[in-house]
Motif scaffolding. Sequence first.
Motif, PDB file in Angstrom:
ATOM      1  N   SER A 158       6.339   8.983  -9.356  1.00  0.00           N
ATOM      2  CA  SER A 158       7.717   8.581  -9.085  1.00  0.00           C
ATOM      3  C   SER A 158       8.705   9.442  -9.862  1.00  0.00           C
ATOM      4  O   SER A 158       8.332  10.178 -10.788  1.00  0.00           O
TER       5      SER A 158
ATOM      6  N   THR B  61      12.040  13.704  -0.606  1.00  0.00           N
ATOM      7  CA  THR B  61      12.057  12.556  -1.518  1.00  0.00           C
ATOM      8  C   THR B  61      12.718  11.360  -0.843  1.00  0.00           C
ATOM      9  O   THR B  61      12.270  10.215  -0.974  1.00  0.00           O
ATOM     10  N   TYR B  62      13.782  11.626  -0.094  1.00  0.00           N
ATOM     11  CA  TYR B  62      14.549  10.547   0.531  1.00  0.00           C
ATOM     12  C   TYR B  62      13.871  10.032   1.802  1.00  0.00           C
ATOM     13  O   TYR B  62      13.936   8.834   2.087  1.00  0.00           O
TER      14      TYR B  62
ATOM     15  N   ALA C   6      11.227   7.861   0.433  1.00  0.00           N
ATOM     16  CA  ALA C   6      11.809   6.648  -0.152  1.00  0.00           C
ATOM     17  C   ALA C   6      12.156   5.629   0.923  1.00  0.00           C
ATOM     18  O   ALA C   6      11.963   4.423   0.732  1.00  0.00           O
TER      19      ALA C   6
ATOM     20  N   ARG D 189       8.925   4.093   1.942  1.00  0.00           N
ATOM     21  CA  ARG D 189       8.356   3.286   0.856  1.00  0.00           C
ATOM     22  C   ARG D 189       9.067   1.942   0.749  1.00  0.00           C
ATOM     23  O   ARG D 189       8.435   0.899   0.537  1.00  0.00           O
ATOM     24  N   ARG D 190      10.379   1.939   0.912  1.00  0.00           N
ATOM     25  CA  ARG D 190      11.133   0.688   0.810  1.00  0.00           C
ATOM     26  C   ARG D 190      10.845  -0.236   1.998  1.00  0.00           C
ATOM     27  O   ARG D 190      10.842  -1.460   1.849  1.00  0.00           O
TER      28      ARG D 190
ATOM     29  N   THR E 198      13.622   4.647  -7.164  1.00  0.00           N
ATOM     30  CA  THR E 198      13.500   5.035  -5.753  1.00  0.00           C
ATOM     31  C   THR E 198      14.865   4.939  -5.079  1.00  0.00           C
ATOM     32  O   THR E 198      15.534   3.913  -5.192  1.00  0.00           O
TER      33      THR E 198
ATOM     34  N   SER F 213      18.776   7.146   1.590  1.00  0.00           N
ATOM     35  CA  SER F 213      17.625   7.902   2.104  1.00  0.00           C
ATOM     36  C   SER F 213      17.810   8.252   3.573  1.00  0.00           C
ATOM     37  O   SER F 213      17.559   9.382   3.997  1.00  0.00           O
TER      38      SER F 213
END
Length: 247
Positions: free
Chosen positions: A177, A195-196, A199, A202-203, A213, A219
């Motif tokens: 992370s 990364t976005y 993210a 992931r969310r 995050t 994102s």
Amino acid sequence: MTFFLPVWTLWQRELIRFWREKTRVAGFVGSPLVFWLVIGSGFGDLAFFYPGALTLTVMFSAVFSTMSLIEDRREGFLLSMLVSPAPRNALVLGKTLGSSTLAWIQGLIFLAFAPLAGVRFSLAGFMEIVAVLFLVALTFTLLGFWIAWRMDSSQGFHAIMNLVLVPLWMVSGSLFSTEQAHGWIRWVMLANPLTYSLAALRRLLGPAIPPGTPSTAASLLVTAGCAAVLLILSSAAAGEKSARNAA
């Protein structure tokens, strides 16, 4: 019709070509699956590594599907498209939508392994994940198109994309992370568009959401912005008069 017919034709052509090369599914889904199971089991945290493996599946499938653009140039198909009355934007959109759809489908196949990571989602949550997956697929397909348009060989394209994609994925939060990163790597992660994209997934997937995050809204905004910029760049590249003489 001058615009939408070539878009539909190119989209359909990509799906037919994919149907004839079913081994691509094994390669683009199987490799991230093995990677996820080995790394996730080694760290004892399949849930954390699952979104990264899902992103890897979509990213590699999206980018390397556009390698067929180089083959189309060699075979003369691209030249016939360039001299046809069809707008260049139709060529870009048809090709990228076709490749994006293929990457999206392979992402959905990988999504079937979510229960192994302890991931559960409602129907509404599933629809959100599906939509974000397509946005990520479209973004990386446009990246692949923009680079492939300027390449003369599939070997060169493969080498360049591996050089770009693997480091991008490694510093996207897939392996560690942002909070765990040290020094300049943290800044690289914050500047990395992937990364976005990761993210956002992931969310939506949960439940392992590390501190730091990026939010879902930020994102999606960054990912959509990258897609828009790459669409403009790809359209501009395809609009060049010479198009490298389509050779």
